[in-house]
Motif scaffolding. Structure first.
Motif, PDB file in Angstrom:
ATOM      1  N   PRO A 156       0.806  -1.228   0.000  1.00 59.82           N
ATOM      2  CA  PRO A 156       0.000   0.000   0.000  1.00 59.82           C
ATOM      3  C   PRO A 156       0.838   1.277   0.000  1.00 59.82           C
ATOM      4  O   PRO A 156       0.370   2.313  -0.470  1.00 59.82           O
ATOM      5  N   LEU A 157       2.065   1.192   0.512  1.00 54.72           N
ATOM      6  CA  LEU A 157       2.944   2.363   0.501  1.00 54.72           C
ATOM      7  C   LEU A 157       3.563   2.582  -0.876  1.00 54.72           C
ATOM      8  O   LEU A 157       3.672   3.716  -1.354  1.00 54.72           O
ATOM      9  N   LEU A 158       3.967   1.497  -1.530  1.00 53.34           N
ATOM     10  CA  LEU A 158       4.675   1.610  -2.809  1.00 53.34           C
ATOM     11  C   LEU A 158       3.761   1.830  -4.006  1.00 53.34           C
ATOM     12  O   LEU A 158       4.153   2.482  -4.983  1.00 53.34           O
ATOM     13  N   HIS A 159       2.556   1.278  -3.971  1.00 56.94           N
ATOM     14  CA  HIS A 159       1.666   1.375  -5.132  1.00 56.94           C
ATOM     15  C   HIS A 159       1.428   2.817  -5.584  1.00 56.94           C
ATOM     16  O   HIS A 159       1.623   3.132  -6.774  1.00 56.94           O
ATOM     17  N   PRO A 160       1.010   3.737  -4.699  1.00 57.65           N
ATOM     18  CA  PRO A 160       0.803   5.122  -5.160  1.00 57.65           C
ATOM     19  C   PRO A 160       2.103   5.808  -5.559  1.00 57.65           C
ATOM     20  O   PRO A 160       2.100   6.653  -6.460  1.00 57.65           O
ATOM     21  N   ILE A 161       3.216   5.458  -4.910  1.00 59.16           N
ATOM     22  CA  ILE A 161       4.500   6.065  -5.262  1.00 59.16           C
ATOM     23  C   ILE A 161       4.910   5.648  -6.677  1.00 59.16           C
ATOM     24  O   ILE A 161       5.377   6.475  -7.471  1.00 59.16           O
ATOM     25  N   ILE A 162       4.731   4.367  -6.994  1.00 56.30           N
ATOM     26  CA  ILE A 162       5.089   3.869  -8.330  1.00 56.30           C
ATOM     27  C   ILE A 162       4.266   4.576  -9.402  1.00 56.30           C
ATOM     28  O   ILE A 162       4.804   5.047 -10.411  1.00 56.30           O
ATOM     29  N   TYR A 163       2.955   4.672  -9.190  1.00 59.45           N
ATOM     30  CA  TYR A 163       2.116   5.335 -10.192  1.00 59.45           C
ATOM     31  C   TYR A 163       2.411   6.825 -10.255  1.00 59.45           C
ATOM     32  O   TYR A 163       2.356   7.440 -11.326  1.00 59.45           O
ATOM     33  N   GLY A 164       2.728   7.409  -9.106  1.00 53.16           N
ATOM     34  CA  GLY A 164       3.047   8.833  -9.096  1.00 53.16           C
ATOM     35  C   GLY A 164       4.326   9.154  -9.850  1.00 53.16           C
ATOM     36  O   GLY A 164       4.453  10.212 -10.478  1.00 53.16           O
ATOM     37  N   ILE A 165       5.287   8.233  -9.823  1.00 50.97           N
ATOM     38  CA  ILE A 165       6.575   8.457 -10.484  1.00 50.97           C
ATOM     39  C   ILE A 165       6.543   8.017 -11.941  1.00 50.97           C
ATOM     40  O   ILE A 165       7.053   8.712 -12.827  1.00 50.97           O
ATOM     41  N   LYS A 166       5.947   6.863 -12.211  1.00 49.71           N
ATOM     42  CA  LYS A 166       6.036   6.249 -13.533  1.00 49.71           C
ATOM     43  C   LYS A 166       4.936   6.665 -14.504  1.00 49.71           C
ATOM     44  O   LYS A 166       5.100   6.527 -15.710  1.00 49.71           O
ATOM     45  N   ASN A 167       3.815   7.151 -14.013  1.00 46.74           N
ATOM     46  CA  ASN A 167       2.709   7.497 -14.904  1.00 46.74           C
ATOM     47  C   ASN A 167       2.784   8.975 -15.285  1.00 46.74           C
ATOM     48  O   ASN A 167       2.708   9.857 -14.430  1.00 46.74           O
ATOM     49  N   GLN A 168       2.912   9.230 -16.580  1.00 47.51           N
ATOM     50  CA  GLN A 168       3.105  10.593 -17.060  1.00 47.51           C
ATOM     51  C   GLN A 168       1.880  11.465 -16.811  1.00 47.51           C
ATOM     52  O   GLN A 168       2.008  12.639 -16.438  1.00 47.51           O
ATOM     53  N   GLU A 169       0.683  10.927 -17.009  1.00 47.53           N
ATOM     54  CA  GLU A 169      -0.539  11.710 -16.806  1.00 47.53           C
ATOM     55  C   GLU A 169      -0.687  12.128 -15.351  1.00 47.53           C
ATOM     56  O   GLU A 169      -1.090  13.259 -15.056  1.00 47.53           O
ATOM     57  N   ILE A 170      -0.366  11.233 -14.429  1.00 43.62           N
ATOM     58  CA  ILE A 170      -0.474  11.552 -13.010  1.00 43.62           C
ATOM     59  C   ILE A 170       0.577  12.589 -12.625  1.00 43.62           C
ATOM     60  O   ILE A 170       0.292  13.525 -11.864  1.00 43.62           O
ATOM     61  N   ARG A 171       1.788  12.456 -13.156  1.00 42.86           N
ATOM     62  CA  ARG A 171       2.841  13.450 -12.875  1.00 42.86           C
ATOM     63  C   ARG A 171       2.417  14.827 -13.376  1.00 42.86           C
ATOM     64  O   ARG A 171       2.577  15.835 -12.681  1.00 42.86           O
ATOM     65  N   HIS A 172       1.879  14.866 -14.589  1.00 44.57           N
ATOM     66  CA  HIS A 172       1.434  16.137 -15.156  1.00 44.57           C
ATOM     67  C   HIS A 172       0.288  16.724 -14.344  1.00 44.57           C
ATOM     68  O   HIS A 172       0.251  17.935 -14.080  1.00 44.57           O
ATOM     69  N   SER A 173      -0.654  15.880 -13.946  1.00 46.39           N
ATOM     70  CA  SER A 173      -1.791  16.341 -13.154  1.00 46.39           C
ATOM     71  C   SER A 173      -1.341  16.877 -11.802  1.00 46.39           C
ATOM     72  O   SER A 173      -1.838  17.909 -11.331  1.00 46.39           O
ATOM     73  N   PHE A 174      -0.396  16.156 -11.167  1.00 49.18           N
ATOM     74  CA  PHE A 174       0.109  16.607  -9.872  1.00 49.18           C
ATOM     75  C   PHE A 174       0.811  17.957 -10.003  1.00 49.18           C
ATOM     76  O   PHE A 174       0.621  18.855  -9.172  1.00 49.18           O
ATOM     77  N   SER A 175       1.617  18.100 -11.061  1.00 51.05           N
ATOM     78  CA  SER A 175       2.326  19.366 -11.284  1.00 51.05           C
ATOM     79  C   SER A 175       1.335  20.504 -11.508  1.00 51.05           C
ATOM     80  O   SER A 175       1.490  21.608 -10.963  1.00 51.05           O
ATOM     81  N   LYS A 176       0.304  20.254 -12.288  1.00 53.38           N
ATOM     82  CA  LYS A 176      -0.732  21.256 -12.562  1.00 53.38           C
ATOM     83  C   LYS A 176      -1.476  21.634 -11.287  1.00 53.38           C
ATOM     84  O   LYS A 176      -1.714  22.817 -11.014  1.00 53.38           O
ATOM     85  N   MET A 177      -1.831  20.625 -10.477  1.00 51.26           N
ATOM     86  CA  MET A 177      -2.547  20.873  -9.235  1.00 51.26           C
ATOM     87  C   MET A 177      -1.677  21.628  -8.235  1.00 51.26           C
ATOM     88  O   MET A 177      -2.142  22.513  -7.515  1.00 51.26           O
ATOM     89  N   TRP A 178      -0.390  21.277  -8.191  1.00 49.18           N
ATOM     90  CA  TRP A 178       0.549  21.933  -7.264  1.00 49.18           C
ATOM     91  C   TRP A 178       0.684  23.432  -7.599  1.00 49.18           C
ATOM     92  O   TRP A 178       0.661  24.278  -6.710  1.00 49.18           O
ATOM     93  N   LYS A 179       0.814  23.728  -8.867  1.00 44.02           N
ATOM     94  CA  LYS A 179       0.965  25.121  -9.279  1.00 44.02           C
ATOM     95  C   LYS A 179      -0.299  25.926  -9.006  1.00 44.02           C
ATOM     96  O   LYS A 179      -0.253  27.076  -8.589  1.00 44.02           O
ATOM     97  N   ARG A 180      -1.457  25.281  -9.237  1.00 46.44           N
ATOM     98  CA  ARG A 180      -2.722  25.987  -9.077  1.00 46.44           C
ATOM     99  C   ARG A 180      -3.106  26.172  -7.610  1.00 46.44           C
ATOM    100  O   ARG A 180      -3.523  27.255  -7.199  1.00 46.44           O
ATOM    101  N   LYS A 181      -2.965  25.122  -6.801  1.00 50.49           N
ATOM    102  CA  LYS A 181      -3.457  25.155  -5.423  1.00 50.49           C
ATOM    103  C   LYS A 181      -2.420  25.650  -4.409  1.00 50.49           C
ATOM    104  O   LYS A 181      -2.786  26.213  -3.371  1.00 50.49           O
ATOM    105  N   VAL A 182      -1.141  25.418  -4.701  1.00 51.56           N
ATOM    106  CA  VAL A 182      -0.098  25.763  -3.720  1.00 51.56           C
ATOM    107  C   VAL A 182       0.670  27.003  -4.134  1.00 51.56           C
ATOM    108  O   VAL A 182       0.853  27.930  -3.344  1.00 51.56           O
TER     109      VAL A 182
END
Length: 312
Positions: free
Chosen positions: A283-309
């Protein structure tokens, strides 16, 4: 067993932990907290970003939720025991913990199977993907991925609960199938019937899903060998996170088998290590793997970080 009496079971292994309780508590607390944070963060991202409302990410959301359920079924209770020194659980509570843990393990395999099917369709029938992976089909796959394992688990619980109990001490950190079975002392026919049911259930919710996933990736690998380098890389990027998650969880699932077969002769440290590997690490590694390896999730996280933070 007299059903009118609420029996209390004792986890005897906690007496061996003794002076190591504070260290064990700290490790579990930090890993569990990190697991909750990364899972909830990614689940919120998947929920808030409309561009991620796709079948693959719906399955991923359910996988993350299932991981949280599995780890929460065990570790908060373990931490309470470490803090209070009350290493007990009711017989009924033991069955609840067994059910949640069993659901965690079996539903992980069935959800991963649905994800493999989704990847197979996206690669082999990209133009028909939207018409095949409709919301109705996604709901059906998720229903089957949860209904079949939980139904089999309920049947397993009914089988075990009909066998008389003759001891109330468990040399375990928590309740799982073998620990509950070890409490029983029914006649040979009852025990054999329960074992047969368990073998058939494991074949349906573990062996068969693994077989389907392996067949899916054999087809994908066969296709990759015929593709250009660019197409091969695109397929790899699409499938790699799922493959990594599947391999990690499958390997971690070997530890409960070892734990079941050799638990009486294992050192206390081995009990702790195998429990953490199976119910905390995936359960600890699954979200980390998708967060690092999935391009759409990385892009979404970057977009959300810039907008919300960063308010950019």
């Amino acid at each position: 067993m007299n059903d009118s009496i609420i029996h209390t079971l004792t986890f005897t292994i906690y007496m061996e932990i003794g002076p190591h309780k504070s260290t064990f508590f700290t490790v579990v607390f930090l890993l569990y907290l990190a697991s909750v944070v990364v899972n909830v963060s990614l689940m919120l991202l998947l929920y808030l970003d409309v561009s991620l409302h796709k079948p693959m990410y719906i399955f991923l959301f359910c996988l993350l939720l299932n991981g949280l359920i599995g780890s929460t079924a065990v570790w908060p209770y373990v931490m309470v025991i470490l803090l209070t020194n009350l290493s007990i659980i009711s017989y009924e509570g033991c069955f609840v913990q067994f059910f949640l843990l069993g659901s965690y393990g079996s539903c992980n395999f069935t959800i991963l199977t649905a994800m493999a099917y989704d990847r197979l369709v996206s690669i082999f029938k990209p133009l028909q993907y939207q018409t095949i992976m409709t919301p109705q089909r996604v709901k059906l796959l998720l229903f089957l991925a949860s209904f079949i394992p939980t139904t089999l688990l309920i049947g397993q619980i009914i089988q075990i609960s009909q066998i008389p109990v003759c001891t109330y001490n468990l040399h375990r950190l928590f309740c799982e199938h073998f620990s509950i079975s070890s409490l029983t002392c029914g006649d040979t026919l009852q025990i054999k019937r329960s074992m047969l049911y368990n073998i058939c259930g494991s074949a349906i919710i573990v062996v068969f899903p693994i077989f389907l996933i392996l067949v899916s990736y054999m087809k994908i690998i066969t296709l990759m060998l015929k593709c250009s380098k660019c197409a091969r890389q695109k397929i790899l990027d699409t499938c790699l996170p799922h493959v990594m998650v599947f391999v990690i969880f499958t390997l971690s699932s070997v530890f409960p088998v070892i734990y079941t077969r050799l638990s009486s002769g294992l050192l206390m440290q081995a009990h702790i290590f195998m429990a953490i590997i199976y119910i905390l690490v995936p359960p600890l590694l699954h979200p980390i793997i998708y967060g690092i390896k999935n391009q759409e999730i990385r892009h979404s996280f970057s977009k959300m970080w810039k907008r919300k933070v960063l308010f950019i």
